[in-house]
Scaffold this motif. Sequence first.
Motif, mmCIF file in Angstrom:
data_model
loop_
_atom_site.group_PDB
_atom_site.id
_atom_site.type_symbol
_atom_site.label_atom_id
_atom_site.label_comp_id
_atom_site.label_asym_id
_atom_site.label_seq_id
_atom_site.Cartn_x
_atom_site.Cartn_y
_atom_site.Cartn_z
ATOM 1 N N TYR A 130 0.070 3.881 -2.862
ATOM 2 C CA TYR A 130 -1.262 4.452 -2.665
ATOM 3 C C TYR A 130 -1.258 5.445 -1.509
ATOM 4 C CZ TYR A 130 -6.214 4.711 -1.441
ATOM 5 O OH TYR A 130 -7.466 5.159 -1.124
ATOM 6 N N ASN A 131 -0.639 5.073 -0.390
ATOM 7 C CA ASN A 131 -0.577 5.982 0.759
ATOM 8 C C ASN A 131 0.209 7.245 0.439
ATOM 9 O OD1 ASN A 131 -2.045 4.161 2.309
ATOM 10 N ND2 ASN A 131 -0.233 3.170 3.147
ATOM 11 N N LYS A 170 2.945 13.049 -8.047
ATOM 12 C CA LYS A 170 2.335 11.741 -8.239
ATOM 13 C C LYS A 170 2.880 11.018 -9.462
ATOM 14 C CE LYS A 170 -2.080 12.529 -5.923
ATOM 15 N NZ LYS A 170 -3.554 12.479 -6.075
ATOM 16 N N SER A 192 0.807 -1.226 0.000
ATOM 17 C CA SER A 192 0.000 0.000 0.000
ATOM 18 C C SER A 192 0.839 1.274 0.000
ATOM 19 C CB SER A 192 -0.918 0.008 1.228
ATOM 20 O OG SER A 192 -0.153 -0.034 2.437
ATOM 21 N N GLY A 235 -1.624 14.504 -2.119
ATOM 22 C CA GLY A 235 -2.818 15.280 -2.413
ATOM 23 C C GLY A 235 -2.965 15.610 -3.883
ATOM 24 N N SER A 275 0.496 8.645 -2.549
ATOM 25 C CA SER A 275 -0.307 9.496 -3.431
ATOM 26 C C SER A 275 -1.382 10.245 -2.654
ATOM 27 C CB SER A 275 -0.942 8.650 -4.535
ATOM 28 O OG SER A 275 -1.833 7.691 -3.979
ATOM 29 N N ILE A 276 -1.907 9.624 -1.581
ATOM 30 C CA ILE A 276 -2.895 10.311 -0.748
ATOM 31 C C ILE A 276 -2.250 11.480 -0.001
ATOM 32 C CG2 ILE A 276 -4.369 10.061 1.283
ATOM 33 C CD1 ILE A 276 -5.014 7.253 0.374
#
Length: 314
Positions: A259-260, A272, A256, A266, A262-263
């Motif tokens: 994904y984490n 990204k 993960s 923002g 990219s969160i």
Amino acid sequence: MMMARLLSFESWKRWIWSFVRLVLIAGLSFVILYPIIQKISTAIKAKTDLYSPIVVWIPEHYSLENFKNAISIMDYWKTLLNTFSLSATTTILTAISCALAGYAFARLKFRGSNLLFAGVILTIMVPPTTILIPMYLNLKDFSLMGLIPLLTGKTVNLLNSYWPFILTSITANSLKAGLYIFIFRQFFRGIPREVEEAAYMDGAGVGQTFLRIMLPNAIPSIITVLLFSFVWQWNDSFFTTTYLTSSNVMSTQLSSLPYNLSIILGNDASAKDPFYLSMVQDTGILLAILPLIVLYLFVQRYFVESIERTGLVG
């Protein structure tokens, strides 16, 4: 004259064999070390070096930003402790259960033992994906052969806990357990029967003979199983991500990580970039295998000796 030619032929043969061994060792070293060196090179690069055509191995701008991001996102130190605890616990329980099973197959004759051992060998050859669904459903609605619903009225969900690892370890059904049983069986079969018979003559039972005579002589196989089990459990992503969905262990955190990240980034589209996300993930992988490298540096001598004495090589 003939002797001179034979000596010349032997010297040429030794030289060619030395050259072949050198090529094989160099090739194997390249295959093993190349990914690690590449990840180290990527981890210490600054983001700008990703897009520089002149940067291949040696960064133009050194940076520890990738390590900071990976450590922060993975909650690295807590994840490291959790992974070590899980791997150590399953390793110890697996070694105990597989040693008992291996000794039983090697020394105790009972009806159906050959058939059961054939099942053990089958677990080595059968891919784990073939038993994933029934194992998943069994652990999701764990009933202990119907006893738990009889007492409580409902089944127990063991997923997202350490219980699947503990139960499979104490029953010699954990990751690669079939191989460990085979290692112990082969080692115990190699111990002379006179050693056991002397213990029986002194009044020792099967349990005492196993604990006081056989097990101390099985140190090489124990070390082999402990190291194999620890490393495979540490690196496992198949069963770990199936049993654990939210726990902080290396496998779930690595899967993960992009994904984490990219969160956290923002709406920053430039940050990204998939190449940058891959850079941070490579850094996370390097952090995940670093404890194993440190472990190997300390136990490499015992590992090599145990492999040689167990008979897995040669």
